[in-house]
Design a protein around this motif. Structure first.
Motif, PDB file in Angstrom:
ATOM      1  N   GLN A  23       0.878  -1.166   0.000  1.00  0.00           N
ATOM      2  CA  GLN A  23       0.000   0.000   0.000  1.00  0.00           C
ATOM      3  C   GLN A  23       0.913   1.212   0.000  1.00  0.00           C
ATOM      4  O   GLN A  23       1.430   1.606   1.040  1.00  0.00           O
ATOM      5  N   GLY A  24       1.130   1.826  -1.200  1.00  0.00           N
ATOM      6  CA  GLY A  24       2.083   2.925  -1.278  1.00  0.00           C
ATOM      7  C   GLY A  24       3.433   2.460  -0.753  1.00  0.00           C
ATOM      8  O   GLY A  24       3.919   1.406  -1.148  1.00  0.00           O
ATOM      9  N   PRO A  25       4.003   3.228   0.166  1.00  0.00           N
ATOM     10  CA  PRO A  25       5.330   2.843   0.687  1.00  0.00           C
ATOM     11  C   PRO A  25       5.250   1.755   1.759  1.00  0.00           C
ATOM     12  O   PRO A  25       6.275   1.233   2.205  1.00  0.00           O
ATOM     13  N   ASN A  26       4.037   1.406   2.161  1.00  0.00           N
ATOM     14  CA  ASN A  26       3.902   0.459   3.277  1.00  0.00           C
ATOM     15  C   ASN A  26       3.670  -0.974   2.801  1.00  0.00           C
ATOM     16  O   ASN A  26       2.979  -1.198   1.824  1.00  0.00           O
ATOM     17  N   ASN A  27       4.234  -1.906   3.541  1.00  0.00           N
ATOM     18  CA  ASN A  27       3.900  -3.320   3.352  1.00  0.00           C
ATOM     19  C   ASN A  27       3.044  -3.754   4.529  1.00  0.00           C
ATOM     20  O   ASN A  27       3.411  -3.525   5.679  1.00  0.00           O
ATOM     21  N   ILE A  28       1.914  -4.355   4.209  1.00  0.00           N
ATOM     22  CA  ILE A  28       1.054  -4.843   5.279  1.00  0.00           C
ATOM     23  C   ILE A  28       1.084  -6.367   5.260  1.00  0.00           C
ATOM     24  O   ILE A  28       0.666  -6.986   4.292  1.00  0.00           O
ATOM     25  N   ASP A  45      -7.570 -15.031  -4.533  1.00  0.00           N
ATOM     26  CA  ASP A  45      -6.316 -14.291  -4.483  1.00  0.00           C
ATOM     27  C   ASP A  45      -5.215 -15.323  -4.210  1.00  0.00           C
ATOM     28  O   ASP A  45      -5.498 -16.448  -3.793  1.00  0.00           O
ATOM     29  N   SER A  46      -3.975 -14.938  -4.473  1.00  0.00           N
ATOM     30  CA  SER A  46      -2.857 -15.866  -4.289  1.00  0.00           C
ATOM     31  C   SER A  46      -1.967 -15.403  -3.149  1.00  0.00           C
ATOM     32  O   SER A  46      -1.832 -14.203  -2.918  1.00  0.00           O
ATOM     33  N   PRO A  47      -1.332 -16.336  -2.462  1.00  0.00           N
ATOM     34  CA  PRO A  47      -0.405 -15.926  -1.409  1.00  0.00           C
ATOM     35  C   PRO A  47       0.845 -15.278  -2.002  1.00  0.00           C
ATOM     36  O   PRO A  47       1.183 -15.521  -3.159  1.00  0.00           O
ATOM     37  N   THR A  48       1.511 -14.462  -1.200  1.00  0.00           N
ATOM     38  CA  THR A  48       2.781 -13.857  -1.620  1.00  0.00           C
ATOM     39  C   THR A  48       3.868 -14.934  -1.641  1.00  0.00           C
ATOM     40  O   THR A  48       4.715 -14.957  -2.529  1.00  0.00           O
ATOM     41  N   SER A  49       3.816 -15.835  -0.656  1.00  0.00           N
ATOM     42  CA  SER A  49       4.691 -17.010  -0.695  1.00  0.00           C
ATOM     43  C   SER A  49       4.032 -18.143   0.073  1.00  0.00           C
ATOM     44  O   SER A  49       3.060 -17.925   0.805  1.00  0.00           O
TER      45      SER A  49
END
Ligand SMILES: Nc1ncnc2c1ncn2[C@@H]1O[C@H](COP(=O)(O)OP(=O)(O)O)[C@@H](O)[C@H]1O
Ligand SMILES: [Mg+2]
Length: 224
Positions: A15-20, A57-61
């Motif tokens: 989200q913009g500069p943030n990782n959630i 949706d898919s997982p990031t890892s």
């Protein structure tokens, strides 16, 4: 073989500069026929988990297996087919199409499947009867109470004979009495059709009906 096997699943939103970090290192198996409730405070990752289980949706890892098949490495087409044939969804706001009758809304659950018109109508009538709405099949959603609309939504999820129904706050908009009716119906559906039910809920009366309780806090899932 488990219905679901999650192995070291992470989901991070950018989200913009943030990782959630919405899910952190979730490993978990869910067996066919279980009724699982997922509880936890807002923002904990409940809806994210449900979206991954629904192949929306898919997982990031990490990996997610459904019936032994790795869904994270499937093509989008195969994912869509799996979703259409095996997974039913129920939402807090019912998500019915306002211009279609109850029967037509239920029939929407069948659209991706190859059936004749007669077979479709037979399946719709049978499932509307099983949720107690035979006499409302020609009504529009606006002509039905909240509890009746949720019954239509349950029928729509059920009509494809899914392996699992994923529910996000299915009783969130209902009064207490209607909540109990819907909880009874979900339990009945699970017993009669052998469907696995995974429910995100704040409603502890509904959660109590589950055979297994998970809680999720800051992206971390635990048995509770
Ligand atoms: N599409 C998205 N983009 C960015 N952040 C998101 C998105 N969806 C959810 N989040 C964030 O991920 C976290 C988990 O959200 P969610 O799974 O909706 O939690 P819950 O359903 O438990 O309230 C929250 O911090 C939320 O703000
Ligand atoms: Mg949510």
């Amino acid at each position: 073989m488990s219905l679901y096997e999650l192995d070291s699943v992470f989901k991070t939103y950018h989200q913009g500069p943030n990782n959630i970090a919405a899910l952190r290192d979730v490993s978990l198996s869910i067996e066919a026929g279980e009724r699982v409730s997922i509880q936890g405070s807002t923002g904990g990752g409940k809806s994210t988990l449900l979206q991954l289980l629904g192949v929306l949706d898919s997982p990031t890892s990490g990996t997610i297996k459904f019936d032994g098949r790795d869904i994270t490495s499937m093509s989008e087409n195969d994912q869509a087919t799996l979703r259409a044939q095996r997974i039913g969804f129920i939402f807090q706001n019912y998500n019915l199409i306002p211009t279609l009758t109850a029967a037509e809304n239920v029939e929407c659950g069948l659209v991706p499947l190859e059936m004749t018109k007669d077979e479709r109508h037979h399946a719709v009538a049978a499932v509307l009867a099983s949720v107690g709405l035979s006499d409302r099949s020609g009504h529009l959603p606006g002509q039905l109470s909240g509890g009746q609309q949720q019954r239509v939504a349950i029928a729509r999820a059920l009509v494809k004979k899914p392996s699992v129904i994923l529910a996000d706050e299915p009783t969130g908009n209902l009064d207490e009495e209607t909540r109990d009716e819907i909880a009874d119906l979900i339990e009945q559906v699970s017993a009669e059709h052998g469907v696995t039910i995974i429910t995100v809920t704040h409603d502890s009366a509904l959660a109590k009906r589950s055979t297994r309780h998970l809680s999720i806090r800051k992206g971390i899932v635990s048995e509770s």
